[in-house]
Design a protein around this motif. Structure first.
Motif, short mmCIF file in Angstrom:
data_model
loop_
_atom_site.label_atom_id
_atom_site.label_comp_id
_atom_site.label_asym_id
_atom_site.label_seq_id
_atom_site.Cartn_x
_atom_site.Cartn_y
_atom_site.Cartn_z
N CYS A 106 0.85 -1.20 0.00
CA CYS A 106 0.00 0.00 0.00
C CYS A 106 0.88 1.24 0.00
O CYS A 106 2.02 1.22 0.44
N SER A 110 -1.88 4.92 -3.52
CA SER A 110 -2.82 3.83 -3.89
C SER A 110 -4.00 3.79 -2.93
O SER A 110 -5.09 3.36 -3.29
N ASN A 111 -3.80 4.27 -1.68
CA ASN A 111 -4.95 4.37 -0.77
C ASN A 111 -5.97 5.38 -1.29
O ASN A 111 -7.19 5.18 -1.15
N ILE A 113 -6.50 6.05 -4.44
CA ILE A 113 -7.19 5.41 -5.56
C ILE A 113 -8.19 4.37 -5.05
O ILE A 113 -9.33 4.30 -5.52
N ARG A 114 -7.79 3.58 -4.06
CA ARG A 114 -8.65 2.48 -3.66
C ARG A 114 -9.77 2.91 -2.72
O ARG A 114 -10.85 2.34 -2.75
N ASP B 51 -0.24 -2.37 -8.19
CA ASP B 51 -1.26 -1.37 -7.87
C ASP B 51 -2.36 -1.36 -8.93
O ASP B 51 -3.54 -1.18 -8.62
N LYS B 54 -4.51 -4.69 -8.29
CA LYS B 54 -5.34 -4.79 -7.08
C LYS B 54 -6.42 -3.71 -7.05
O LYS B 54 -7.51 -3.94 -6.52
N ALA B 55 -6.13 -2.53 -7.61
CA ALA B 55 -7.14 -1.46 -7.59
C ALA B 55 -8.34 -1.84 -8.45
O ALA B 55 -9.45 -1.36 -8.23
N GLN B 56 -8.10 -2.72 -9.44
CA GLN B 56 -9.18 -3.06 -10.37
C GLN B 56 -9.55 -4.54 -10.29
O GLN B 56 -10.26 -5.06 -11.14
N GLY B 72 0.46 6.94 -8.05
CA GLY B 72 -0.99 7.02 -8.03
C GLY B 72 -1.62 7.80 -9.16
O GLY B 72 -2.74 8.30 -9.02
N GLU B 213 -12.27 3.13 -8.46
CA GLU B 213 -10.80 3.22 -8.36
C GLU B 213 -10.21 3.77 -9.66
O GLU B 213 -9.29 4.60 -9.64
#
Lengths: 212, 226
Positions: A106, A110-111, A113-114, B51, B54-56, B72, B213
């Motif tokens: 993480c 990315s936090n 985004i998620r 990334d 996992k985001a998708q 990001g 996301e």
């Protein structure tokens, strides 16, 4: 899950450290030495990177590791390969059964985004890697796809990926033998937003032995 | 429109401005493109395959996923493809994979000399002042490594044929570094040429509407140009 624990002879114990969640760990393990990571309270993710101690660009490579062994999950017997296809370490014991190396670490970014902008300033593994790695010359260029010990990321034949409840339990551990001099960098994951830590990040214990 | 045909087994790098679309078209059967992406103005901000996956919630690349960076950003959106599976787990070939097919040298083979994706990608990276530290996990367009329920990986022969295509829209200014060497798990040396064309991207909201996301990554890139 296959549960295997093959106890190997250890050399002299040189490090025995409890790493709270949100903190990091950095050590050099000499060729022939051993490393054990213990999930003290269960369901904790230990995000881990390995480097050739004498050539940081010859670093752990998740994709080379899973491709060469044609297996996406890591467990006892898995060889952890570098970008130059050298074996950095071998998993010699595993009381969990499988570990993830596809899901990455993480980060604050990315936090966002998620989970959304409101999570930007939560603690994250990438920040821990950068803070603890700096002493070894590991910066953003040197970070790469890591191993998530104790983390369960099932992949499906349809090409799906999920984060699931961990298979790990209190006291579960994984043990590795260094096949050359390696630098080990760990972030004990502070993630609060998914089940990778059972929603409650907890400490790990890291032990290092010299060559037997 | 501007374009370039990259021969099989070759490497190339090029820059694309945000808002442009890249169309990759295979010119023979069994093509592979091992592709690295970088934000052109920020060399350490590069494609982050974990990334992205996992985001998708995916273990493969398919439209309309967004390819995400370490910091990001949405680097590119996969706006379309004739295939619903592009490999993201197999990495790229090294000299060890290439020497399986026997010795090869320039002296003997001239420009058909067999070079790995790694060698080609590094040559291109070095033209941009970058090196081994900047190598990261590639996406392998037009290749498939199938998954079994127990995590087993197996290469799928014949996944792509001549005429298969994929389009990527640049969401920030990009540096793309690519090799058309065969996939590392390919059982024969069968390099196939790939056409790369760059055009204005048509309006397309599919990636923004795909997942929350994906939309948030695109919003981060939109901030760069706000």
């Amino acid at each position: 899950m296959g549960v295997t624990a093959v106890l190997l002879p250890h050399g002299v114990l040189v490090l025995d450290e409890v790493v709270p969640s949100g903190d990091g760990f950095l050590a050099t393990v000499p060729a022939g030495g051993s490393l054990r990571i213990v999930d003290l309270e269960g369901n904790q993710a230990a995000d881990t990177l390995f480097y050739d101690a004498h050539d940081l660009d010859n670093r752990y490579s998740a994709m080379d590791t899973v491709r060469e062994q044609q297996q996406a999950y890591l467990t006892t017997g898995s060889q952890l390969l570098s970008t130059d296809l050298d074996v950095l370490a071998t998993i010699t014991a595993d009381t969990v059964g499988r570990h993830d190396t596809v899901g990455g670490a993480c980060s604050q970014e990315s936090n966002v985004i998620r989970y959304g902008e409101q999570h930007r300033h939560q603690h994250a593994c990438r920040e821990t890697f950068l803070r603890w790695g700096a002493a070894a010359g590991i910066g953003a260029r040197q970070l790469t796809a890591n191993i998530n010990f104790f983390m369960n990321v099932p992949l499906t034949s349809e090409g799906g990926l999920t984060f699931a409840d961990g298979l790990s339990s209190p006291g579960a551990y994984v043990e590795l033998r260094a096949e050359r001099d390696i630098v080990v960098l760990i972030s004990n994951c502070p993630q609060l937003n998914n089940p990778c830590n059972g929603w409650n990040p907890t400490p790990i214990q890291v032990l290092v032995w010299g060559p037997a | 429109m501007t374009g370039h045909d990259v021969p099989g087994g070759a490497a190339w790098s090029f820059r694309v401005r945000h808002g442009r679309e890249m169309r990759f078209t295979t010119l023979a059967n069994g093509a592979n493109v091992s592709l690295l992406l970088f934000a052109a103005d920020h060399p350490v901000d590069r494609l982050n395959v974990p990334d992205t996956l996992k985001a998708q919630m995916s273990a493969r690349i398919h439209p309309p996923m967004v390819l995400m960076s370490d910091r990001g950003l949405a680097l590119a959106s996969v706006t379309g493809s004739s295939l619903d599976w592009h490999d993201a787990l197999g990495g790229h070939s090294t000299e060890r994979h290439v020497t399986r097919f026997g010795p090869s040298s320039y002296q003997q083979d001239r420009n058909d000399r067999r070079l790995s994706a790694r060698t080609g990608l590094l040559s291109e990276l070095r033209k941009h002042g970058r090196d081994r530290a900047d190598l990261h996990a590639s996406v392998n367009l037009f290749s498939k490594v199938a998954l079994s329920g127990d995590g087993g990986l197996s290469y799928v022969e014949g996944h792509s044929v001549a005429g298969d295509w994929a389009t990527l829209r640049a969401e920030v200014d990009l540096l793309l570094v690519m090799s058309t060497a065969p996939h590392p798990l390919a059982t024969t040396w069968c390099p196939a040429a790939v056409r790369v064309e760059v055009t204005d991207a048509p309006a397309d909201d599919a990636s923004r509407l795909f997942r929350d996301e994906s939309a948030r990554a695109l919003a981060q890139s939109a901030l760069v140009w706000a």
